[in-house]
Enzyme design. Structure first.
Site, PDB file in Angstrom:
ATOM      1  N   ALA A 116     -10.447   8.280   0.891  1.00 19.48           N
ATOM      2  CA  ALA A 116      -9.203   7.896   0.216  1.00 19.48           C
ATOM      3  C   ALA A 116      -8.668   8.971  -0.729  1.00 19.48           C
ATOM      4  CB  ALA A 116      -9.434   6.584  -0.542  1.00 19.48           C
ATOM      5  N   ALA A 117      -9.431   9.325  -1.744  1.00 18.84           N
ATOM      6  CA  ALA A 117      -8.923  10.257  -2.750  1.00 18.84           C
ATOM      7  C   ALA A 117      -8.717  11.646  -2.151  1.00 18.84           C
ATOM      8  CB  ALA A 117      -9.885  10.324  -3.936  1.00 18.84           C
ATOM      9  N   SER A 145     -10.618   9.181   6.081  1.00 23.68           N
ATOM     10  CA  SER A 145      -9.529   8.243   5.740  1.00 23.68           C
ATOM     11  C   SER A 145      -9.673   6.861   6.348  1.00 23.68           C
ATOM     12  CB  SER A 145      -8.179   8.827   6.183  1.00 23.68           C
ATOM     13  OG  SER A 145      -7.838   9.857   5.329  1.00 23.68           O
ATOM     14  N   CYS A 149     -12.568  -0.905   1.871  1.00 20.29           N
ATOM     15  CA  CYS A 149     -12.440  -2.316   1.501  1.00 20.29           C
ATOM     16  C   CYS A 149     -12.414  -3.220   2.718  1.00 20.29           C
ATOM     17  CB  CYS A 149     -11.169  -2.541   0.685  1.00 20.29           C
ATOM     18  SG  CYS A 149     -11.088  -1.505  -0.773  1.00 20.29           S
ATOM     19  N   ARG A 207       2.958 -20.509 -21.524  1.00 20.97           N
ATOM     20  CA  ARG A 207       3.478 -21.473 -22.494  1.00 20.97           C
ATOM     21  C   ARG A 207       2.345 -22.064 -23.313  1.00 20.97           C
ATOM     22  NH1 ARG A 207       6.548 -26.009 -19.450  1.00 20.97           N
ATOM     23  NH2 ARG A 207       4.610 -27.091 -19.947  1.00 20.97           N
TER      24      ARG A 207
END
Lengths: 463, 463
Positions: free
Chosen positions: A12-13, A42, A46, A446
């Site tokens: 990836a990196a 590549s 995951c 809220r």
């Protein structure tokens, strides 16, 4: 003159950096060569649990680009099955060994991209190196485990650790009709969730047929002829045919350290916003590099493909002479286990305290669609806000279909350092098939704001 | 001394205000009385199409709270079937007529909440008042249409207008095996989408069996004995048993105007951040009141339950003596038609130009899950960014399961006035069952930033 970029680690990196650098510079300006120990470039790390669980049939489906495609379409040379043994910053070269021939050679570089990734933690326990104990990080690891499942057809498996990988692999092994036991030291699965949220997973996992052994610590492994036969814990012995380690990963920093490149306080390679290491012309990205956590304002390590890709892209643009900055991370992560989806971002309650915040939390039960709309499912949203200011510090969601990706809205709010008061009035989409009129995220905001306000009123009344 | 709050309109805005005021003040401090023309309080107007399409069986499922529940649990008196005929600001009283008796009486107030809602636009065309032509806004409207479907069992229906209500009702009528024809003046369904995104819906709707007549203008209705028998357009005559109007709504401002309360430039009641009108002690919220659009920085009207609830809550807190502000809207809306989910936020391309921005757009095709993960579906994301700065101005998403609620992430980004450059590096959740590694939203941001950068480079080179 043509410059040369050497990339260590072609997933990836590394390959994001190579591709981004190529978009900035043509091949006659910048030669790019990447080395990888494994057999693939590549790929989607995951996706490995889903390949193991046979949601994905062929390993090739996980591969975004092969070395051939890099060569043909991007003029990037990716040499797989090559170990980088040494970085020599003075010579500006790396020592590379080809696995198939054993031949070693020095390869010069002008720019060096370190993308060495991470390795699953293997505990220093008796028997931990036995056959049949798998850590799953690379695609080669994934192939090894899937082929073991096909070959051995184990009846029983033990997963050690109940983080993302542990849970995803537990589900994957169930798909092989394996009796799965999860052993986890903590009181609930998923230590990145607060225990009150993590405990929601227990019932779903048990309902799926998994055995959970929580609050139990592994002390060793029994073996027979080098093959694991049981997991030993402080509370008993669990016979098994197969063990998967899900104890997290450690950044691979040895090469960088040995070259004198500085690590940071979190144990990864230290980098700046542009992904520069402390050494001139040397860059690092992905699992091996530290990231700036925008909420704690401290460096962290975090092995996620999303960061690796973005950091790689950033480094590549800078290597190519452009300008890009990686702004840091906030700890967003999602997964699913059985019928439950899980999302988290920012700081958990304990992390917030540890980082010096005084947190105030609320957890709200709601539904994924309007209560009256067919298919509405339960969803629980927890917000961690700062006492006094109401600043959003973190959020966690556990629920059925449609729950996980809702964390992105909270991640985006957190990214912009908003308060729960501002959050509750945000203009989010509503239609009965997709949410109640007050989206679970807004109901939680809220309630959180009510809690912060009430706490402030109490504080004002204190003498 | 006990004060008295009178609320005109007992649905989303009115009863949110009443409830919020009650949380601030007990019944001995503040008496609250609400009047409504219709038969119901606090119902989900957005759920009506699903009640008509029988996804929701009973009308009671759409009702959050009945008058009895308001009386018993909140000491709020809700009088249904009462018309408010007049507001007298000098007397500080409203003239109310009970529908069942015809009796009229003045009811005094200290504070007045105007939540009169909106009414479907009925075109001033020949035959537009015929029986069998339905506008669907209130729950009573919805009941009338569903009972007509049950009674008449129409074979053919024409929907005039292809906005949210038009599309949702088209699908609802298909569930009754009615031949549905949609007549729409514009080139594509959903004028709140840019035409290139709206055109994606055509195939899905045709595949579902609907007939679309686009670029066609209704000029009148043929009737027989006061009952509609055909829709006449500039291009032909469409025989039909039933007509549903989906031409949008107009804020109900007559009562306020007649009392001398100022309207704003968008035609709704003008209010400030606290939901005060120009008259002392008079508040307005919901479909009848204007909202501040945070991107155009202009007042708009927008009939959505989410705004009505938030505005009502804000007004109620202020009426009760607390402090709250409504920060405005950004035009987020979602829906589904057939198998497609639709989301939009901020400004469309034409709106951006009209508001004085110079927009630059990209549209990106991706998948809702990792491409290799089972069930990955197509999704198209369009971003509208400001030329030069890259500021995000708007976003639109059309896709299958999991597409619509993704707009919330972009809505949150837009809310915080971010740029597409910042957006592309945001830390969003990723797991193969829920998105590709680069989420569609982030891919679109990356492409948009590339477009903005390239455009800047070109601009720099111009002499």
């Amino acid at each position: 003159m043509t410059q040369r970029l050497v990339v260590i680690g072609a997933d990836a990196a590394g390959m994001s950096a190579a591709s981004a650098a190529r978009r900035e510079r043509d091949a006659d300006e910048l030669e790019i060569i990447a080395f990888d120990q494994g057999n693939y470039t590549s790929y989607s790390a995951c996706g490995i649990p889903y390949f193991i669980g046979r949601d994905v049939d062929e390993v090739t489906e996980l591969i975004a680009r092969t070395p051939d495609e890099f060569a043909r379409n991007h003029h990037i040379e990716a040499r797989i099955r090559h170990d980088v043994l040494n970085i020599d910053l003075d010579r500006r070269a790396v020592l590379v060994r080809a696995r198939h021939t054993g031949a070693e050679a020095w390869e010069g570089f002008d720019q060096l991209m370190i993308a060495t990734g991470a390795t699953p933690v293997r505990p220093a326990l008796p028997g931990a190196d036995a056959a049949g104990i798998y850590g799953v990080q690379t695609l080669d690891d994934g192939l090894a485990l899937r082929s073991a499942l096909e070959r051995v057809r184990p009846r029983r498996a033990v997963i050690v650790g109940a983080g993302y990988i542990g849970l995803e692999l537990a589900e994957a092994l169930c798909a092989w009709n394996v009796e799965v036991t999860l052993v986890h030291r903590g009181p609930a699965p998923m230590a990145t969730l607060d225990p009150d949220m993590g405990s929601m997973l227990i019932e779903a996992m048990q309902g799926f047929g998994m055995t959970l052994r929580l609050g139990e610590t592994v002390t060793g492994f029994e073996t027979d002829a080098g093959q694991v036969t049981a997991v030993v814990t402080d509370q008993g012995t669990i016979p098994t045919d197969l063990v998967v380690l899900g104890l997290g990963v450690r950044p691979n920093t040895a090469l960088a350290e040995q070259a004198g490149i500085s690590l940071g306080p979190a144990g990864g390679i230290a980098v700046d916003r542009q992904l520069r290491t402390g050494a001139e012309g040397v860059w690092a990205a992905g699992d091996c590099a530290e990231k700036f956590h925008r909420v704690t304002r401290r460096p962290v390590t975090m092995a996620l493909g999303t960061h690796a890709n973005k950091e790689g892209r950033t480094a590549g643009i800078n290597i190519g002479g452009g300008y890009a900055a990686f702004p840091g991370v906030i700890g967003t992560a999602i997964t699913k286990v059985c019928n439950l989806e899980i999302g988290r971002t920012g700081l958990g309650e304990a992390e917030a305290t540890e980082a010096g915040f005084d947190p105030l939390t609320v957890a709200v039960d709601s539904t994924t669609r309007a209560g009256y709309y067919p298919g509405a499912k339960p969803i629980r949203t927890k917000l961690i806000a700062e006492r006094g200011t109401g600043r959003l510090l973190g959020a966690q969601i556990v629920g059925e279909e449609g729950a996980a990706k809702r964390i992105d809205v909270l991640a985006m709010a957190l990214w912009h350092e908003t308060t729960v008061e501002e959050l509750l009035n945000t203009d989010l989409g509503y239609a009965p098939p997709f949410s109640p009129l007050w989206d679970p995220v807004l109901i939680a905001a809220r309630m959180s704001w009510q809690a912060v306000s009430a706490d402030r009123m109490l504080a004002d009344r204190r003498p």
